[in-house]
Design a protein around this motif. Structure first.
Motif, PDB file in Angstrom:
ATOM      1  N   LYS A  33       0.850  -1.186   0.000  1.00  0.00           N
ATOM      2  CA  LYS A  33       0.000   0.000   0.000  1.00  0.00           C
ATOM      3  C   LYS A  33       0.887   1.238   0.000  1.00  0.00           C
ATOM      4  CE  LYS A  33      -3.785  -2.195   2.357  1.00  0.00           C
ATOM      5  NZ  LYS A  33      -4.172  -2.751   3.590  1.00  0.00           N
ATOM      6  N   VAL A  34       0.465   2.234  -0.772  1.00  0.00           N
ATOM      7  CA  VAL A  34       1.155   3.513  -0.811  1.00  0.00           C
ATOM      8  C   VAL A  34       0.120   4.584  -0.484  1.00  0.00           C
ATOM      9  CG1 VAL A  34       2.520   5.092  -2.215  1.00  0.00           C
ATOM     10  CG2 VAL A  34       2.709   2.631  -2.595  1.00  0.00           C
ATOM     11  N   SER A  35       0.403   5.390   0.536  1.00  0.00           N
ATOM     12  CA  SER A  35      -0.537   6.429   0.958  1.00  0.00           C
ATOM     13  C   SER A  35       0.229   7.645   1.456  1.00  0.00           C
ATOM     14  CB  SER A  35      -1.440   5.878   2.072  1.00  0.00           C
ATOM     15  OG  SER A  35      -2.309   6.881   2.533  1.00  0.00           O
ATOM     16  N   ASP A  36       0.043   8.763   0.795  1.00  0.00           N
ATOM     17  CA  ASP A  36       0.687  10.025   1.190  1.00  0.00           C
ATOM     18  C   ASP A  36       2.198   9.893   1.349  1.00  0.00           C
ATOM     19  OD1 ASP A  36      -1.755  11.456   1.262  1.00  0.00           O
ATOM     20  OD2 ASP A  36      -2.175  10.666   3.272  1.00  0.00           O
ATOM     21  N   GLY A  37       2.828   9.175   0.462  1.00  0.00           N
ATOM     22  CA  GLY A  37       4.277   9.016   0.506  1.00  0.00           C
ATOM     23  C   GLY A  37       4.768   7.928   1.448  1.00  0.00           C
ATOM     24  N   LYS A  38       3.861   7.327   2.190  1.00  0.00           N
ATOM     25  CA  LYS A  38       4.238   6.232   3.093  1.00  0.00           C
ATOM     26  C   LYS A  38       3.963   4.908   2.391  1.00  0.00           C
ATOM     27  CE  LYS A  38       3.198   8.878   7.210  1.00  0.00           C
ATOM     28  NZ  LYS A  38       2.339   9.007   8.381  1.00  0.00           N
ATOM     29  N   VAL A  39       4.872   3.975   2.584  1.00  0.00           N
ATOM     30  CA  VAL A  39       4.761   2.669   1.933  1.00  0.00           C
ATOM     31  C   VAL A  39       4.638   1.596   3.001  1.00  0.00           C
ATOM     32  CG1 VAL A  39       5.898   1.035   0.386  1.00  0.00           C
ATOM     33  CG2 VAL A  39       6.152   3.499  -0.006  1.00  0.00           C
ATOM     34  N   PHE A  40       3.638   0.755   2.833  1.00  0.00           N
ATOM     35  CA  PHE A  40       3.404  -0.351   3.757  1.00  0.00           C
ATOM     36  C   PHE A  40       3.535  -1.654   2.974  1.00  0.00           C
ATOM     37  CE2 PHE A  40       1.063   3.359   5.065  1.00  0.00           C
ATOM     38  CZ  PHE A  40       1.418   3.481   6.390  1.00  0.00           C
ATOM     39  N   ILE A  41       4.432  -2.518   3.442  1.00  0.00           N
ATOM     40  CA  ILE A  41       4.697  -3.776   2.742  1.00  0.00           C
ATOM     41  C   ILE A  41       4.527  -4.936   3.713  1.00  0.00           C
ATOM     42  CG2 ILE A  41       6.416  -5.168   1.513  1.00  0.00           C
ATOM     43  CD1 ILE A  41       7.747  -2.501   0.710  1.00  0.00           C
ATOM     44  N   TYR A  52      19.058 -15.072   5.141  1.00  0.00           N
ATOM     45  CA  TYR A  52      19.213 -13.788   4.457  1.00  0.00           C
ATOM     46  C   TYR A  52      18.076 -12.823   4.759  1.00  0.00           C
ATOM     47  CZ  TYR A  52      22.777 -16.301   1.900  1.00  0.00           C
ATOM     48  OH  TYR A  52      23.882 -17.032   1.573  1.00  0.00           O
ATOM     49  N   GLY A  53      17.183 -13.172   5.675  1.00  0.00           N
ATOM     50  CA  GLY A  53      16.042 -12.331   6.009  1.00  0.00           C
ATOM     51  C   GLY A  53      16.413 -10.894   6.333  1.00  0.00           C
ATOM     52  N   PRO A  54      17.323 -10.666   7.279  1.00  0.00           N
ATOM     53  CA  PRO A  54      17.695  -9.285   7.604  1.00  0.00           C
ATOM     54  C   PRO A  54      18.282  -8.540   6.405  1.00  0.00           C
ATOM     55  CG  PRO A  54      18.386 -10.759   9.353  1.00  0.00           C
ATOM     56  CD  PRO A  54      17.931 -11.629   8.210  1.00  0.00           C
ATOM     57  N   GLN A  55      19.069  -9.227   5.611  1.00  0.00           N
ATOM     58  CA  GLN A  55      19.658  -8.611   4.414  1.00  0.00           C
ATOM     59  C   GLN A  55      18.572  -8.236   3.412  1.00  0.00           C
ATOM     60  OE1 GLN A  55      22.634 -11.017   2.450  1.00  0.00           O
ATOM     61  NE2 GLN A  55      22.405  -9.897   0.539  1.00  0.00           N
ATOM     62  N   LEU A  56      17.608  -9.120   3.200  1.00  0.00           N
ATOM     63  CA  LEU A  56      16.507  -8.842   2.281  1.00  0.00           C
ATOM     64  C   LEU A  56      15.694  -7.643   2.752  1.00  0.00           C
ATOM     65  CD1 LEU A  56      15.206 -12.401   1.361  1.00  0.00           C
ATOM     66  CD2 LEU A  56      16.180 -10.728  -0.207  1.00  0.00           C
ATOM     67  N   LEU A  57      15.361  -7.592   4.028  1.00  0.00           N
ATOM     68  CA  LEU A  57      14.604  -6.463   4.560  1.00  0.00           C
ATOM     69  C   LEU A  57      15.361  -5.154   4.388  1.00  0.00           C
ATOM     70  CD1 LEU A  57      13.034  -7.873   7.852  1.00  0.00           C
ATOM     71  CD2 LEU A  57      11.875  -7.330   5.708  1.00  0.00           C
ATOM     72  N   ASP A  58      16.643  -5.176   4.680  1.00  0.00           N
ATOM     73  CA  ASP A  58      17.464  -3.979   4.540  1.00  0.00           C
ATOM     74  C   ASP A  58      17.505  -3.518   3.082  1.00  0.00           C
ATOM     75  OD1 ASP A  58      19.251  -1.992   5.676  1.00  0.00           O
ATOM     76  OD2 ASP A  58      20.855  -3.027   4.590  1.00  0.00           O
ATOM     77  N   ASP A  59      17.670  -4.465   2.175  1.00  0.00           N
ATOM     78  CA  ASP A  59      17.721  -4.130   0.753  1.00  0.00           C
ATOM     79  C   ASP A  59      16.373  -3.581   0.276  1.00  0.00           C
ATOM     80  OD1 ASP A  59      19.048  -3.834  -1.648  1.00  0.00           O
ATOM     81  OD2 ASP A  59      18.761  -5.902  -2.281  1.00  0.00           O
ATOM     82  N   MET A  60      15.275  -4.176   0.742  1.00  0.00           N
ATOM     83  CA  MET A  60      13.946  -3.675   0.371  1.00  0.00           C
ATOM     84  C   MET A  60      13.775  -2.232   0.843  1.00  0.00           C
ATOM     85  SD  MET A  60      11.101  -6.643   0.842  1.00  0.00           S
ATOM     86  CE  MET A  60      11.830  -8.008   1.713  1.00  0.00           C
ATOM     87  N   LYS A  61      14.159  -1.960   2.091  1.00  0.00           N
ATOM     88  CA  LYS A  61      14.032  -0.610   2.636  1.00  0.00           C
ATOM     89  C   LYS A  61      14.852   0.381   1.819  1.00  0.00           C
ATOM     90  CE  LYS A  61      13.207  -2.078   7.386  1.00  0.00           C
ATOM     91  NZ  LYS A  61      13.769  -2.145   8.745  1.00  0.00           N
ATOM     92  N   LYS A  62      16.079   0.022   1.499  1.00  0.00           N
ATOM     93  CA  LYS A  62      16.944   0.924   0.739  1.00  0.00           C
ATOM     94  C   LYS A  62      16.373   1.220  -0.647  1.00  0.00           C
ATOM     95  CE  LYS A  62      21.297  -0.254   2.958  1.00  0.00           C
ATOM     96  NZ  LYS A  62      22.562  -0.980   2.838  1.00  0.00           N
ATOM     97  N   LYS A  63      15.927   0.185  -1.329  1.00  0.00           N
ATOM     98  CA  LYS A  63      15.401   0.371  -2.693  1.00  0.00           C
ATOM     99  C   LYS A  63      14.106   1.184  -2.684  1.00  0.00           C
ATOM    100  CE  LYS A  63      18.235  -2.395  -5.145  1.00  0.00           C
ATOM    101  NZ  LYS A  63      19.539  -2.255  -4.544  1.00  0.00           N
ATOM    102  N   VAL A  64      13.228   0.907  -1.732  1.00  0.00           N
ATOM    103  CA  VAL A  64      11.954   1.627  -1.666  1.00  0.00           C
ATOM    104  C   VAL A  64      12.188   3.078  -1.252  1.00  0.00           C
ATOM    105  CG1 VAL A  64       9.757   1.778  -0.425  1.00  0.00           C
ATOM    106  CG2 VAL A  64      10.536  -0.418  -1.334  1.00  0.00           C
ATOM    107  N   ARG A  65      13.066   3.314  -0.284  1.00  0.00           N
ATOM    108  CA  ARG A  65      13.335   4.687   0.161  1.00  0.00           C
ATOM    109  C   ARG A  65      13.991   5.516  -0.934  1.00  0.00           C
ATOM    110  NH1 ARG A  65      15.430   2.909   6.101  1.00  0.00           N
ATOM    111  NH2 ARG A  65      13.377   2.839   7.093  1.00  0.00           N
TER     112      ARG A  65
END
Length: 71
Positions: A33-41, A52-65
């Motif tokens: 969901k994307v709402s007012d510039g905020k992204v919820f995944i 690799y869970g922590p690495q995947l989460l970190d990479d997702m955050k970096k790419k989305v931000r």
């Protein structure tokens, strides 16, 4: 404001390090969901104790931000 499509494109750049397929194509994103510039995944990993869970989460955050307009 970022669009859902822009966020999906960013997530397609996040690769699972073991199988080299992106998290979007793998179906690891359950809800987006994307709402007012905020992204919820809502996501999961390929296995319950994915090393690799922590690495995947970190990479997702970096790419989305990196998407313009994401807060």
């Amino acid at each position: 404001m970022p669009t859902r499509e822009q966020i999906i494109e960013a997530l397609k750049k996040v690769m699972d390090p073991e199988i080299r397929i992106d998290v979007w194509t793998l179906g690891l994103i359950y809800d987006l969901k994307v709402s007012d510039g905020k992204v919820f995944i809502k996501t999961t990993f390929t296995t319950p104790f994915c090393p690799y869970g922590p690495q995947l989460l970190d990479d997702m955050k970096k790419k989305v931000r990196a998407v313009e307009g994401v807060k």
